[in-house]
Design an enzyme around this catalytic site. Structure first.
Site, PDB file in Angstrom:
ATOM      1  N   ALA A  94       0.825  -1.220   0.091  1.00  0.00           N
ATOM      2  CA  ALA A  94      -0.097  -0.065   0.082  1.00  0.00           C
ATOM      3  C   ALA A  94       0.873   1.232   0.067  1.00  0.00           C
ATOM      4  CB  ALA A  94      -0.841   0.163   1.245  1.00  0.00           C
ATOM      5  N   LYS A 134      21.602 -22.873 -14.955  1.00  0.00           N
ATOM      6  CA  LYS A 134      21.335 -22.464 -16.206  1.00  0.00           C
ATOM      7  C   LYS A 134      19.804 -22.338 -16.171  1.00  0.00           C
ATOM      8  CE  LYS A 134      21.621 -24.420 -20.984  1.00  0.00           C
ATOM      9  NZ  LYS A 134      20.260 -24.545 -21.280  1.00  0.00           N
ATOM     10  N   LEU A 177      25.409 -22.723 -26.340  1.00  0.00           N
ATOM     11  CA  LEU A 177      26.434 -23.486 -25.634  1.00  0.00           C
ATOM     12  C   LEU A 177      26.554 -24.850 -25.973  1.00  0.00           C
ATOM     13  CD1 LEU A 177      25.875 -21.981 -21.922  1.00  0.00           C
ATOM     14  CD2 LEU A 177      27.558 -21.318 -23.597  1.00  0.00           C
TER      15      LEU A 177
END
Length: 700
Positions: A62, A143, A111
């Site tokens: 809030a 990863k 990769l």
């Protein structure tokens, strides 16, 4: 400034201005607004960092909403005080119809993967041999299983965000990425002497958020999303940023790939990630380990694998990177991956479930694929309710029955796969899976060629295939007809306007404008896109025809060799086999395709419609190579799509938005104010249609 300063300052402003999210903030004079606006931005930035990156908020929701609302009201009252990095600018009300393509400063490569300790030791050995160093320090980090992104910062401002795309070129999704609060809109890179910087990252959705989204969808009788990665990737490509902001997306960054000036690149990967972490980015820094040798790497990978289920997000392995960035150039790259990094993939997850039923789907070239409907089972945070059984031979080999208990596995965290049947649990009422003899879509008799495993429907008018063929023909690598996706293809087929790909070129504006989803503008856009596609050339047509085994590369070889589609039609199988990489199977498939009368009729209708069925070179010349053109307004000489093709044929590139990469903004009638304003701000040269045509003429 420490935490206490920000907390105390927040409380002071809340009290001084009597702020509350359910009250209208007070209206300040411009002088008062100027004094406080930067303080509010700093406070909101600080609280975003505490909440979204550290997960340690120090004020209530809030209170946060109250100061955010205060900042928003000031900017609404004094628009000239809005800055590009203001936190209120995360969400734009503009809805894009397309995402322009942008080139990454450094390629987004994949990769290479390792799967066991021996693979990791081989990686370590190669790194040492190539670098000539006896001791190598590695960084090991999770990863993340999400949607890859690149972020570009210039003079401390976030100026562009893009998807991975093909690794070289991605889609500009800056507006959508600005809605993600873990992506700072401003970061103080200039303090490090950095003017321009490109970062790699991943957009993810936490497991709990993903579970909640799917529970809400199923409560509304909507199908659940397949996995967090696909949902994240789809979310950042939504057309409306207002919808993106509703998704619980998190962005993590894990690599600096480009820096200007280049001598200010951090010396180590560990140092680069720490710098990003300290500047307010969410990074793997707290989960990253600096390892002195490969045994420490192996131990940390195994440790993280043991705790993967307790993590709040999906990971499918670990990434191992050489820490010393100065070695990266020396170690170099393969054609697709860096030699200074590798991914260690965790073992696939498994679960048991029951096959409830099997349905048979029809693919674009008529392949019939059995799909098992499963008793829903959770596997790695994803609910699996169906799995491909591939073909009849697979079913026989595994001896799969309806009502069998099966072990399924998620390979690579995404694709579910039946590993085996638990035959001891087979019930008495289990039923063998009977492969159909007739197409489930059109009822035609299925055929299976000698030596092949797939049953196929060879009816080119099969409804299930037609819609998929239309979509494929209009796809980006084929005829690239913007606006003709699967939903529109289905709509056109259902309306009996397109039953064959050639019908696309006989559509009229009046046909489209009476259909649902089509207003006058969208109807005209599709007609223009269809017209522009006629000049794509033979290779794109061949690929778009959907000839079995003929991908884009083979299509280009055929076009280059034969020059004209009718030469291919007349060619014998022996002639076709003379082309590099075309063997017996591909040659036979091409002859079978052109041996069908309905396919020849399709080609004749394409030719009659003005579709170019001869080879075109990708670029007539390179006179405009290195230049990028953006168009705004209506051109009298041609459509924008045709204008794009004209400059691309001369070696230039095009984009839908003005950026610092733009060379020329071509201005037609009724141009867009936004593009003109941005071009002026960035100092981009604007030219008229007449100047544009002269430039083309001079470049031929």
């Amino acid at each position: 400034m420490n935490d206490k300063f920000f907390i105390d300052k927040t409380k002071e402003i809340l009290k001084t201005y009597n702020l509350s999210p359910d009250k209208h903030p007070p209206k300040l004079s411009k002088e008062e607004a100027i004094k406080i606006i930067n303080t509010l931005r700093e406070l909101i930035n600080y609280h975003d960092y505490r909440y979204y990156v550290l997960n340690q908020p120090v004020i209530s929701d809030a209170e946060y909403d109250a100061i955010y609302k205060f900042l928003k009201s000031i900017e609404d009252n004094y628009p000239d005080l809005i800055t590009p990095d203001s936190l209120t600018q995360r969400v734009s009300s503009d809805i894009s119809s397309t995402f322009p393509q942008v080139k990454h400063l450094a390629p987004m490569l994949s990769l290479d993967n390792t799967y066991n300790e021996d693979d990791l030791r081989d990686f370590d050995r190669r790194v040492k041999e190539l670098s000539g160093k006896e001791h190598i320090e590695y960084c090991v980090e999770p990863k993340y299983d999400g949607a890859g992104i690149s972020l570009l910062y210039e003079n401390d401002l976030f100026v562009r965000g893009a998807t991975r795309g093909d690794g070289e070129v991605g889609e500009d999704v800056t507006k959508n990425l600005k809605t993600i609060k873990t992506i700072p809109l401003r970061a103080n890179f200039s303090k490090q002497g950095i003017r321009l910087l490109e970062i790699r990252g991943e957009v993810i959705i936490n497991k709990d958020d993903f579970k909640k989204i799917n529970e809400e969808r199923m409560a509304e009788n909507l199908p659940p999303y397949a996995n967090p990665r696909n949902l994240a990737a789809g979310s950042i490509r939504l057309q409306d940023p207002q919808e993106v902001v509703k998704r619980p997306l998190t962005a993590l960054v894990y690599q600096i790939t480009y820096v200007e000036p280049t001598n200010n690149m951090p010396k180590t990967h560990y140092g680069a990630i720490k710098m990003l972490h300290d500047l307010g980015f969410k990074t793997p820094f707290l989960d990253m380990k600096l390892c002195k040798n490969i045994q420490e790497v192996i131990d940390y990978c195994r440790y993280f694998e043991s705790k993967r289920e307790s993590l709040p997000y999906e990971i499918d392995g670990m990434v191992i990177k050489v820490n010393d960035i100065s070695l990266y150039d020396e170690l170099g790259f393969t054609s697709h991956a860096p030699r200074w990094a590798t991914a260690f993939k965790f073992k696939a997850k498994q679960a048991t479930t029951i096959i409830l039923d099997v349905i048979f789907s029809v693919g674009r070239v008529g392949n019939i694929t059995p799909v098992a409907k499963l008793e829903p089972v959770s596997l790695g945070g994803v609910t699996i309710s169906s799995v491909s059984l591939f073909n009849e031979d697979f079913i026989r080999e595994k001896d799969i029955h309806i009502k069998d208990t099966v072990i399924i596995e998620r390979a690579g965290e995404v694709i579910p796969y039946v590993v085996s049947v638990v035959k001891e649990a087979r019930p008495k009422d289990a039923k063998p899976i009977v492969f159909p003899k007739y197409c489930p879509s059109c009822g035609s008799k299925l055929v299976k060629a000698p030596g092949e495993v797939a049953w196929r429907c060879i009816n080119i008018s099969c409804p299930a295939q037609v819609v998929l063929r239309i979509r494929h023909f209009a796809s980006k690598d084929a005829m690239d007809i913007k606006g003709l996706g699967e939903a529109v293809a289905q709509l056109l087929y259902d309306a009996k306007l397109v039953k064959n790909i050639a019908d696309i070129y006989y559509l009229k504006f009046s046909d489209l404008v009476r259909l649902p989803r089509f207003a006058k503008k969208s109807a005209q856009n599709l007609i223009d896109a269809i017209e522009a596609s006629k000049r794509r050339g033979l290779a794109r047509v061949l690929y778009g025809l959907g000839i079995r085994y003929v991908g884009l590369t083979t299509a280009k070889k055929l076009a280059s060799y034969y020059k004209d589609i009718w030469n291919i039609v007349k060619a014998s199988e022996e002639d076709l086999r003379n082309i590099e990489d075309i063997g017996d199977i591909v040659a036979r498939s091409i002859k079978e395709f052109f041996g069908l009368e309905q396919n020849i009729n399709t080609i004749k209708r394409l030719e009659e419609a003005g579709v170019l069925l001869k080879e075109v070179s990708e670029a007539v010349s390179n006179k405009l190579a290195g230049l990028q053109f953006v168009f705004t307004g209506t051109l009298s000489c041609c459509t924008r799509e045709v204008a794009r093709q004209m400059v691309e044929s001369l070696g230039a590139t095009t984009s839908d938005s003005v950026t610092h990469h733009t060379s020329y903004l071509v201005v037609g009638q009724d141009p867009g104010a936004t593009k003109l304003r941005k071009a002026n701000m960035l100092g981009i040269k604007t030219i008229s249609e007449e100047e544009f045509l002269r430039l083309l003429e001079d470049s031929k």
